[in-house]
Design a protein around this motif. Structure first.
Motif, mmCIF file in Angstrom:
data_model
loop_
_atom_site.group_PDB
_atom_site.id
_atom_site.type_symbol
_atom_site.label_atom_id
_atom_site.label_comp_id
_atom_site.label_asym_id
_atom_site.label_seq_id
_atom_site.Cartn_x
_atom_site.Cartn_y
_atom_site.Cartn_z
ATOM 1 N N THR B 169 -36.687 -14.824 5.342
ATOM 2 C CA THR B 169 -37.976 -14.171 5.103
ATOM 3 C C THR B 169 -39.061 -14.762 6.010
ATOM 4 O OG1 THR B 169 -37.389 -13.699 2.820
ATOM 5 C CG2 THR B 169 -39.733 -13.769 3.329
ATOM 6 N N ALA B 172 -38.629 -13.603 9.568
ATOM 7 C CA ALA B 172 -39.007 -12.196 9.687
ATOM 8 C C ALA B 172 -40.524 -12.058 9.685
ATOM 9 C CB ALA B 172 -38.386 -11.389 8.556
ATOM 10 N N ALA B 173 -41.190 -12.826 8.793
ATOM 11 C CA ALA B 173 -42.646 -12.753 8.706
ATOM 12 C C ALA B 173 -43.287 -13.282 9.999
ATOM 13 C CB ALA B 173 -43.142 -13.561 7.513
ATOM 14 N N THR B 176 -42.869 -10.660 12.715
ATOM 15 C CA THR B 176 -43.819 -9.556 12.526
ATOM 16 C C THR B 176 -45.208 -9.974 12.990
ATOM 17 O OG1 THR B 176 -42.532 -8.978 10.585
ATOM 18 C CG2 THR B 176 -44.647 -7.875 10.833
ATOM 19 N N ILE B 279 -35.846 -6.203 8.616
ATOM 20 C CA ILE B 279 -36.892 -7.098 8.116
ATOM 21 C C ILE B 279 -37.198 -6.806 6.647
ATOM 22 C CG2 ILE B 279 -39.372 -7.614 8.324
ATOM 23 C CD1 ILE B 279 -38.953 -7.491 11.378
ATOM 24 N N ASN B 280 -37.326 -5.526 6.308
ATOM 25 C CA ASN B 280 -37.623 -5.188 4.916
ATOM 26 C C ASN B 280 -36.478 -5.557 3.985
ATOM 27 O OD1 ASN B 280 -40.197 -4.283 5.431
ATOM 28 N ND2 ASN B 280 -39.490 -2.220 5.959
ATOM 29 N N ALA B 282 -34.526 -8.073 4.422
ATOM 30 C CA ALA B 282 -34.570 -9.539 4.269
ATOM 31 C C ALA B 282 -35.560 -9.926 3.173
ATOM 32 C CB ALA B 282 -34.950 -10.200 5.598
ATOM 33 N N TYR B 283 -36.736 -9.258 3.162
ATOM 34 C CA TYR B 283 -37.737 -9.542 2.121
ATOM 35 C C TYR B 283 -37.179 -9.192 0.736
ATOM 36 C CZ TYR B 283 -41.251 -9.760 5.884
ATOM 37 O OH TYR B 283 -41.957 -10.096 7.002
ATOM 38 N N THR B 284 -36.581 -7.995 0.648
ATOM 39 C CA THR B 284 -36.085 -7.535 -0.657
ATOM 40 C C THR B 284 -34.985 -8.457 -1.176
ATOM 41 O OG1 THR B 284 -36.471 -5.325 0.208
ATOM 42 C CG2 THR B 284 -35.303 -5.479 -1.894
ATOM 43 N N PHE B 286 -34.496 -11.566 -0.564
ATOM 44 C CA PHE B 286 -35.073 -12.837 -1.012
ATOM 45 C C PHE B 286 -35.665 -12.687 -2.413
ATOM 46 C CE2 PHE B 286 -38.994 -15.670 -0.885
ATOM 47 C CZ PHE B 286 -38.303 -16.798 -1.302
ATOM 48 N N ALA B 287 -36.405 -11.586 -2.623
ATOM 49 C CA ALA B 287 -37.031 -11.376 -3.935
ATOM 50 C C ALA B 287 -35.971 -11.285 -5.034
ATOM 51 C CB ALA B 287 -37.891 -10.116 -3.909
#
Lengths: 205, 310
Positions: B169, B172-173, B176, B279-280, B282-284, B286-287
């Protein structure tokens, strides 16, 4: 050998009247929910068929327990501050100035001796009424027992006099902490290993 | 479970995530440096490193909330001789200190890269010792549900799984952010773009393996609980009967997050046209894994049963 004060408990004469529990609560001015000495009620037995008739073998016995001031108390081992400490006479005490109320001793103790005092944010436990002991008087619970089921003294002397029993259901394996307690068992306590035994007053202890 | 034990859920999850992130960051840095050189590797790592400190500080602050007398909290370090809780706090402080020294040197580019790496290795080792001492805190002989090798194993899988997910995450952040600033190397075929894909592929594979480990430990552990003693049977009863839904959710989320989405991340990371997707995802992922690990840790505390009268 190091001095080690211990409680003696004659389970065979205990009636479960809870005078010890109440005397302790009163003398130490314990707030609601904290019971340093408590009386467990253990029930067991079942219907049994004898020839053509059905009878029963139900039994109840009691277990009066406070802190056992263990020789190898796990509370002493895990306490992160050293607040939990042993006096020269073997009595385990909490130094309230050091206690941070992390409740780790509460997790670790298999006798549920350390209890959390929410008002103070500290742990509390049976202190063997050391104020009385130091004056040569018995602890409040011992003095209160109408059946004279409770006594106290040097562990090795009590063991020589009454034997080595320190494990009655639902007490844990004594090798975990080496509790300083000597018990004369109730006649039915031997049955506790059998099926169907349960604590009758879970909400009270 | 006592409400105050939630503070311990937050503390142990945050501290383990911080240790895992720090180690994963180092390992990824090692590989991307060999691939694209020190400068590109630093561009990728430096901002990601920024994320670790606050997580560790948050966890440490949370740990105070579980104390009845937090003002006295500093005393928790006094019984190093016999208490693993004291040792845990000590290593937590040492990890925080060593990590902070490394972070400052890394951002300011103080000293040489070799010396910075050496400090990072020392900090990572302290982190490993921290996770070991965390598990020792719970491996007490009077709590048989905790006193098993499963405690160490699950703490370390949490450490590395959350570490991998959190760093995925963070990379990726960071990527971005660099894109938005139009920094070089972030377009198609750019070095940073390449490294992000490379790292996420590796982290996705690592996560899938770690979930595999979790799914092997879980049934063995439940088998142990159901058979060992009255105390462990009570623990099993709490997990299965009182919180069966939580257990199911915990396992479903970690599978969904790390295995299913991990697989998608791996595939999208191989396809340059699906960068936003990657990227999205990866965020999901992690959550979902974070929620799963929090639920798992809740179950750990909720199933605490002491032998005997405890």
């Amino acid at each position: 050998m190091a001095k080690q004060l211990a409680f003696y408990y004659d389970q065979s004469v205990c009636t479960g009247c809870k005078a010890c529990q109440v005397a302790c609560k009163d003398d130490n001015d314990l707030s609601s929910g904290i019971i340093w000495r408590r009386v467990v009620e253990i029930n067991g037995g079942d219907w049994i068929k004898q020839g053509a008739t059905w009878g029963q073998n139900i039994f109840t016995y009691h277990l009066s327990l406070s802190c056992n001031h263990c020789e190898e108390g796990i509370c002493l081992e895990v306490c992160p501050t050293g607040a939990m400490h042993k006096r020269e006479d073997g009595v385990v005490l909490i130094d309230e100035d050091k206690c941070i109320g992390c409740r780790y001793c509460e997790w670790a103790c298999p006798y549920e001796a350390p209890q959390y005092n929410d008002d103070k944010g500290k742990m509390s436990k049976c202190d063997f009424c050391y104020n009385y002991i130091d004056e040569g008087l018995p602890p409040a619970c011992v003095a209160a027992c109408p059946m004279r089921a409770l006594d106290f003294g040097e562990l090795s002397e009590l063991q020589a006099k009454y034997g080595l029993v320190d494990n009655i259901y639902p007490m844990p394996d004594p090798s975990l902490t080496k509790p300083a307690i000597v018990i004369t068992p109730h006649a039915d306590a031997a049955l506790a290993g059998a099926e169907g035994v349960s604590i009758g007053n879970v909400e009270e202890i | 479970m006592d409400t105050r034990d939630w503070a311990l859920v937050i503390f142990t999850i945050c501290a383990q995530m911080a240790v895992g992130s720090f180690i994963i960051l180092g390992v990824v840095h090692f590989f991307v440096e060999r691939k694209s050189g020190l400068q590109e590797a630093d561009r990728m790592s430096d901002r990601a490193l920024l994320a670790i400190g606050p997580v560790l500080v948050l966890g440490t602050l949370a740990s105070f909330l579980h104390l009845g007398s937090p003002i006295n909290g500093w005393r928790a370090i006094s019984n190093i001789d016999s208490s693993w809780l004291s040792r845990e706090i000590l290593f937590n402080v040492l990890f925080m200190g060593a990590g902070a020294v490394f972070a400052v040197m890394q951002w300011r580019k103080l000293s040489t890269a070799t010396i910075r790496n050496a400090i990072a290795v020392v900090a990572a080792l302290i982190g490993v010792v921290l996770v070991v001492s965390m598990s020792q805190v719970y491996m007490i002989r009077t709590v048989p549900a905790w006193d098993t090798v499963a405690t160490v194993l699950s703490f370390f899988t949490t450490t590395f799984l959350l570490g991998a997910m959190a760093m995925g995450t963070a990379y990726a952040a960071n990527y971005t952010y660099m894109q938005r600033k139009s920094e070089p190397g972030c377009g198609p075929e750019g070095a940073q773009c390449d490294l992000l894909r490379y790292a996420l592929r590796g982290l996705a594979v690592a996560s899938i393996v770690l979930v595999g480990v979790t799914f092997v430990i879980m049934p063995l552990y439940m088998g142990y609980l159901s058979n060992d003693s009255a105390a462990t049977q009570q623990s099993a009863d709490i997990i299965v009967n009182d919180y069966g839904v939580v257990l199911g959710l915990r396992l479903a989320l970690v599978f969904l997050g790390a295995v299913l989405l991990g697989g998608f991340i791996y595939r999208t990371a191989s396809d340059p046209t699906r960068e936003r997707w990657m990227i999205n995802l990866a965020y999901t992922a992690f959550a979902l894994v974070l929620i799963s690990e929090v639920l798992g840790r809740f179950l750990f505390y909720a199933s605490q049963i002491t032998s005997g009268l405890g």
